[in-house]
Design an enzyme around this catalytic site. Structure first.
Site, PDB file in Angstrom:
ATOM      1  N   TRP A 139      42.616   8.927 -44.945  1.00 60.01           N
ATOM      2  CA  TRP A 139      41.727  10.031 -45.275  1.00 60.01           C
ATOM      3  C   TRP A 139      41.057  10.412 -43.958  1.00 60.01           C
ATOM      4  CZ3 TRP A 139      36.064  10.017 -46.538  1.00 60.01           C
ATOM      5  CH2 TRP A 139      35.668  11.204 -47.160  1.00 60.01           C
ATOM      6  N   ASP A 148      37.007   0.960 -48.876  1.00 57.53           N
ATOM      7  CA  ASP A 148      36.683   2.292 -49.375  1.00 57.53           C
ATOM      8  C   ASP A 148      37.298   2.393 -50.763  1.00 57.53           C
ATOM      9  OD1 ASP A 148      36.301   4.918 -49.926  1.00 57.53           O
ATOM     10  OD2 ASP A 148      37.378   5.712 -48.194  1.00 57.53           O
ATOM     11  N   LYS A 201      35.591  10.923 -58.506  1.00 53.39           N
ATOM     12  CA  LYS A 201      36.846  11.122 -59.249  1.00 53.39           C
ATOM     13  C   LYS A 201      36.781  10.474 -60.622  1.00 53.39           C
ATOM     14  CE  LYS A 201      37.983  11.828 -54.923  1.00 53.39           C
ATOM     15  NZ  LYS A 201      38.487  12.936 -54.159  1.00 53.39           N
TER      16      LYS A 201
HETATM   17  N1  PLP Z   1      37.434   7.922 -49.424  1.00 48.62           N
HETATM   18  C1  PLP Z   1      38.615   8.413 -49.792  1.00 48.62           C
HETATM   19  C2  PLP Z   1      39.843   7.651 -49.476  1.00 48.62           C
HETATM   20  C3  PLP Z   1      38.686   9.634 -50.464  1.00 48.62           C
HETATM   21  O1  PLP Z   1      39.875  10.103 -50.825  1.00 48.62           O
HETATM   22  C4  PLP Z   1      37.491  10.331 -50.754  1.00 48.62           C
HETATM   23  C5  PLP Z   1      37.544  11.631 -51.399  1.00 48.62           C
HETATM   24  O2  PLP Z   1      38.496  12.350 -51.415  1.00 48.62           O
HETATM   25  C6  PLP Z   1      36.283   9.743 -50.366  1.00 48.62           C
HETATM   26  C7  PLP Z   1      36.303   8.542 -49.701  1.00 48.62           C
HETATM   27  C8  PLP Z   1      34.908  10.292 -50.585  1.00 48.62           C
HETATM   28  O3  PLP Z   1      34.678  11.123 -51.596  1.00 48.62           O
HETATM   29  P1  PLP Z   1      33.221  11.532 -52.019  1.00 48.62           P
HETATM   30  O4  PLP Z   1      32.355  11.565 -50.825  1.00 48.62           O
HETATM   31  O5  PLP Z   1      33.399  12.857 -52.645  1.00 48.62           O
HETATM   32  O6  PLP Z   1      32.777  10.488 -52.993  1.00 48.62           O
END
Ligand code: PLP
Length: 402
Positions: free
Chosen positions: A133, A215, A251
């Site tokens: 990511w 993560d 999600k």
């Molecule tokens: N880490 C990963 C691997 C992700 O795919 C995402 C979102 O797409 C996030 C972290 C963080 O998402 P958010 O800040 O919306 O909770």
């Protein structure tokens, strides 16, 4: 002259740029496989029924108000989030050496965790998987890390994990490097290590004195099962590692814009908890002072109520199952069409994304000729696939690959 005249134009963020191109495209058959958000089979965003129900109860509850939350957030939320990650009966919780901090979604948890490691433990090198990511890089640099490295992850030829490359790279990492690990449903490849591979990764991290930073953005959403998706984190904690884990509720609760997240920290001994918490408090205080209430309260209400918790688990199964059925549907269609290449990876990969193996040229062709929008890397969001567009999509991929 303007003081701002010399500011350089930054590069666009690919995923938002491609999404916008799709939204602006008037073509009736366009398919949006870009942003990582769930869609129903009608291609619409989904407010989970249990979330609606909880919001209605909150709206009617005259005892709620809009006072500030504590700097580290709602205690009922962060403790429930930590229990969800480690399992409610985990000894680390009973021993008082694991705790949570409410953050601005998963990204905020990554930032607070990274800033703590940089400022307090003086760690400066971080590793992310190649690919990963993309935002990990920016978040860690902005948090004070200065040295960025990658470990091999993707074996393009076999469309699987390059496990020996991964292990080799971790073995070469300097002591105290922070290793970012996707807890489940690796973004963008959809390929996770097996249990046996996780154990080996843990061996190397221990032997080389590295620091694991998990993560966890897809717990429950990936397989439909909260425990299964938390296996890797629990394995590390049970093996006695000190670690941190960024959790997102974007999600699995469909609460993307409410920014609900938690940073779980696991220490060796509870005696260090007060001092660590005090330093995290100062980091948050100086960054955004305190987190928002609405989403955290929804999640807290659901996780702490057995009846609502069951309703929520049903919702995550619904989302996970729809994705699984789109995966097998897409694979079947490509195989039936005789599309060159192997497509088994579409069903072996898990979570929201599939790393299709389509080349940048093929991606360009899909966008320009078929109005099918995906990332240059070939990553598609499986949630953008529906029973209405799946035949069109399979045909577009088939004709592009031919
Ligand atoms: N880490 C990963 C691997 C992700 O795919 C995402 C979102 O797409 C996030 C972290 C963080 O998402 P958010 O800040 O919306 O909770």
């Amino acid at each position: 002259a303007s003081r701002f005249a010399d500011v350089k134009l930054g590069p666009p963020i690919e995923v938002f740029a491609v999404n916008k191109a799709c939204v602006d495209d008037p073509h009736p058959d366009k398919v949006n496989l870009t942003i990582g958000a769930y869609r129903t089979d009608e291609g619409k965003p989904w407010v989970l029924p249990v979330v609606r129900k909880t919001e209605r109860q909150m709206a009617a509850d005259e005892t709620l108000n809009h006072e500030y939350l504590p700097v580290l957030g709602l205690e009922a939320f962060s403790s429930a989030a930590t229990s969800m990650l480690l399992g409610p009966d985990h000894p680390a919780i009973a021993e008082g050496r694991a705790f949570g901090v409410q953050t601005l979604s998963g990204t905020g948890a990554l930032r607070v965790g990274a800033e703590f490691l940089s400022r307090q433990l003086k760690y400066s090198t971080f590793y992310m998987s190649n690919p990963s990511w993309e935002n990990h890089r920016l978040v860690f640099f902005n948090a004070g890390f200065t040295e960025f490295r990658e470990y091999r992850y993707w074996d393009a030829a076999n469309r699987t994990i390059d496990f020996s490359g991964l292990i080799e790279d971790l073995k070469a990492a300097p002591e105290n490097s922070v290793i970012i690990l996707h807890a489940c449903a690796h973004n963008p490849t959809g390929c996770d290590p097996t249990h046996e591979q996780w154990e080996k990764i843990a061996d190397v991290i221990k032997e080389k004195k590295l620091f694991p930073f998990f993560d966890s953005a897809y717990q429950g959403f990936a397989s439909g099962d909260l425990d299964k998706d938390a296996w890797a984190v629990r394995c590390f904690v049970s093996r006695g590692f000190e670690l941190v884990c960024a959790q997102s509720f974007a999600k699995n609760f469909g609460l993307y814009n409410e920014r609900v997240g938690n940073l779980t920290m696991v220490l060796k001994d509870k005696q260090f908890v007060p001092q660590v918490k005090s330093q995290v408090t100062l980091i948050v205080r100086g960054m955004y002072s305190n987190p928002p209430n609405h989403g955290g309260r929804i999640v807290s209400t659901v996780l702490n109520n057995p009846q609502l918790f069951e309703e929520w688990k049903e919702c995550i199964r619904t989302m996970a199952n729809r994705i699984l059925s789109m995966r097998s549907g897409l694979k079947q269609r490509l195989q039936a069409l005789g599309t060159p290449g192997t497509w088994d990876h579409i069903t072996t990969q898990i979570g929201m994304f599939s790393y299709t193996g389509l080349t940048p040229r093929q991606v360009e062709h899909l966008v320009n000729h078929y109005h099918v929008y995906l990332l240059k890397s070939g990553r598609i969001n499986m949630c953008g696939v529906t029973s209405h567009n799946i035949d069109y999509l399979a045909k577009a991929i088939h004709e592009t690959v031919l």
